[in-house]
Design an enzyme around this catalytic site. Structure first.
Site, PDB file in Angstrom:
ATOM      1  CD  GLU A 103      17.888  -7.723  73.824  1.00 12.25           C
ATOM      2  OE1 GLU A 103      17.458  -7.137  74.834  1.00 12.25           O
ATOM      3  OE2 GLU A 103      18.424  -8.861  73.898  1.00 12.25           O
ATOM      4  CG  ASP A 108      20.560 -11.405  69.370  1.00 15.84           C
ATOM      5  OD1 ASP A 108      19.419 -10.891  69.426  1.00 15.84           O
ATOM      6  OD2 ASP A 108      21.510 -11.013  70.074  1.00 15.84           O
TER       7      ASP A 108
END
Length: 413
Positions: free
Chosen positions: A178, A83
């Site tokens: 994350e 991400d």
């Protein structure tokens, strides 16, 4: 060793897939578009010859590079996240490639007069003569952490294509979310089955980190009372004014823009309010656990004192721990850091060993039983329009991964 165009093309392919995570969505992953990159990676890992390639229901990818030596050596791992940060748009990323950079200003967007300048970002000057990939000024780039993914995939591909390089079993994992603090929440350490691992999630070339902040979030909710302003004397309670006093009660020098190295801070990153109700969103950070606890206590104490003075419980503070300093889990196994330092020096990279002023998946993984220091991925100015990565830094990071695989095989044979 690593072909420049090959690693550049791979990186650009990844960053042009939007994977911005969503801090307000509790699902795994927090954004559906993370599956788009995950599916691309699963196919690519399979195509290059990785084994046991899996994509689970929470969007975690794991894969194996089997050992090519007879002796049993520790299984090691490499981890990166898919991400990108919700702090800035990751949609429609249009990378720009600057060949043979000469230390000049880089025009990211001529129409909007957005310039990446070494006068402000001095680190640019250390990359003279290199190839730099930038944004077009309207999005972030996504080197955090698609540079790390690029390096891990490229290193695995290189090891597969060069069986003369001896290595033990290697496990890799690409995680979702994350950037919203959940990247390791559903990481299956038992399934991963490595003795230790490394996150490829650092910044400039040479970074090697095994300390990070202790972290907490704090939501400060201030209640007020709305009354017609013409008749408000002695009746109105303006939560906005109380919020202003609360903010001013925290140490003014202990904020991100005025701290460095091991210095902790209070960071007000969002506020929303009206006379009737104001909400302040903070993050609290400190490397030292005792100082971290003192910071949390201070916020609670300020709220208590205000409520006493106002003779009403108008301020509530809700503090939640996010992650802790992985140092205590890494120091007992410092050989896993020393090993990387040796590899970097052999690759003519100057190790920069310093505390992370943030956190990584490696922090939570270390506390879940998988010691996991952090290695540079090469990018700079993460989470914004001025993000960039030198291609040569990605190549060097890839060489470090290969070097670690070789070093473990030699040291433990």
């Amino acid at each position: 060793m690593i072909e420049k165009k090959h690693i550049t093309d791979r990186f650009i392919k990844y960053v042009t897939i939007n994977t911005e995570s969503d801090p307000d969505n509790p699902s795994f992953p927090s954004s559906e578009n993370q599956w788009d990159l995950a599916k691309v990676l699963v196919k690519e890992l399979t195509d290059i010859g990785m084994e046991d390639v899996t994509l689970d229901e929470n969007c975690y990818i794991m894969a194996t590079l089997p050992s090519n030596i007879e002796n049993k050596v520790p299984t090691i791992g490499f981890v990166a996240h898919m991400d990108t940060s919700p702090d800035f748009s990751g949609k429609n990323v249009k990378p720009q490639i600057v060949e043979n950079y000469q230390g000049n200003d880089i025009i990211l967007n001529e129409e909007k007069n957005i310039i990446l300048s070494p006068d402000y970002f001095e680190d640019l000057l250390q990359y003279k003569g290199q190839t730099i990939i930038t944004t077009n000024g309207t999005t972030l780039l996504g080197a955090d952490d698609k540079a790390g993914i690029t390096e891990i995939v490229t290193a695995m591909e290189y090891l597969i294509q060069h069986p003369e390089i001896k290595h033990g079993k290697i496990r890799i994992c690409f995680t979702p979310d994350e950037e919203v603090g959940k990247g390791a929440h559903k990481f299956d350490v038992n399934k991963f089955d490595a003795e230790w691992a490394y996150t490829m999630d650092g910044s400039q070339i040479g970074e090697l980190e095994y300390e990070n902040f202790n972290a907490a979030s704090a939501i400060v909710t201030i209640s007020g009372k709305i009354v017609h302003p013409g008749y408000a004397k002695g009746k109105m309670i303006n939560s906005l004014h109380i919020a202003n006093e609360f903010i001013a009660s925290l140490p003014p020098e202990e904020v991100p823009e005025k701290t460095t190295d091991y210095e902790g801070f209070f960071h007000l990153h969002n506020m929303k309010g009206s006379v009737e109700k104001t909400v302040l969103e903070y993050i609290i950070r400190d490397h030292d656990l005792d100082l971290f606890e003192q910071r949390k206590y201070l916020m609670q104490r300020i709220a208590f004192d205000f409520n006493e003075k106002l003779e009403q419980d108008l301020i509530e503070v809700d503090i939640k721990n996010q992650y802790f300093n992985m140092k205590e889990k890494i120091v007992p196994v410092m050989h896993i850091v020393d090993l990387v330092e040796e590899v970097m020096k052999e690759a003519k990279i100057t190790p920069i060993i310093k505390p992370i002023r943030g956190g990584t998946d490696g922090s939570q993984l270390s506390f879940k039983g998988l010691p996991c220091p952090n290695i540079f991925a090469g990018g700079h100015n993460f989470h914004g329009r001025f993000e960039y990565v030198p291609v040569e830094s990605m190549i060097k990071a890839t060489e470090v991964i290969v070097g670690i695989a070789q070093k473990v095989a030699k040291k433990f044979t």
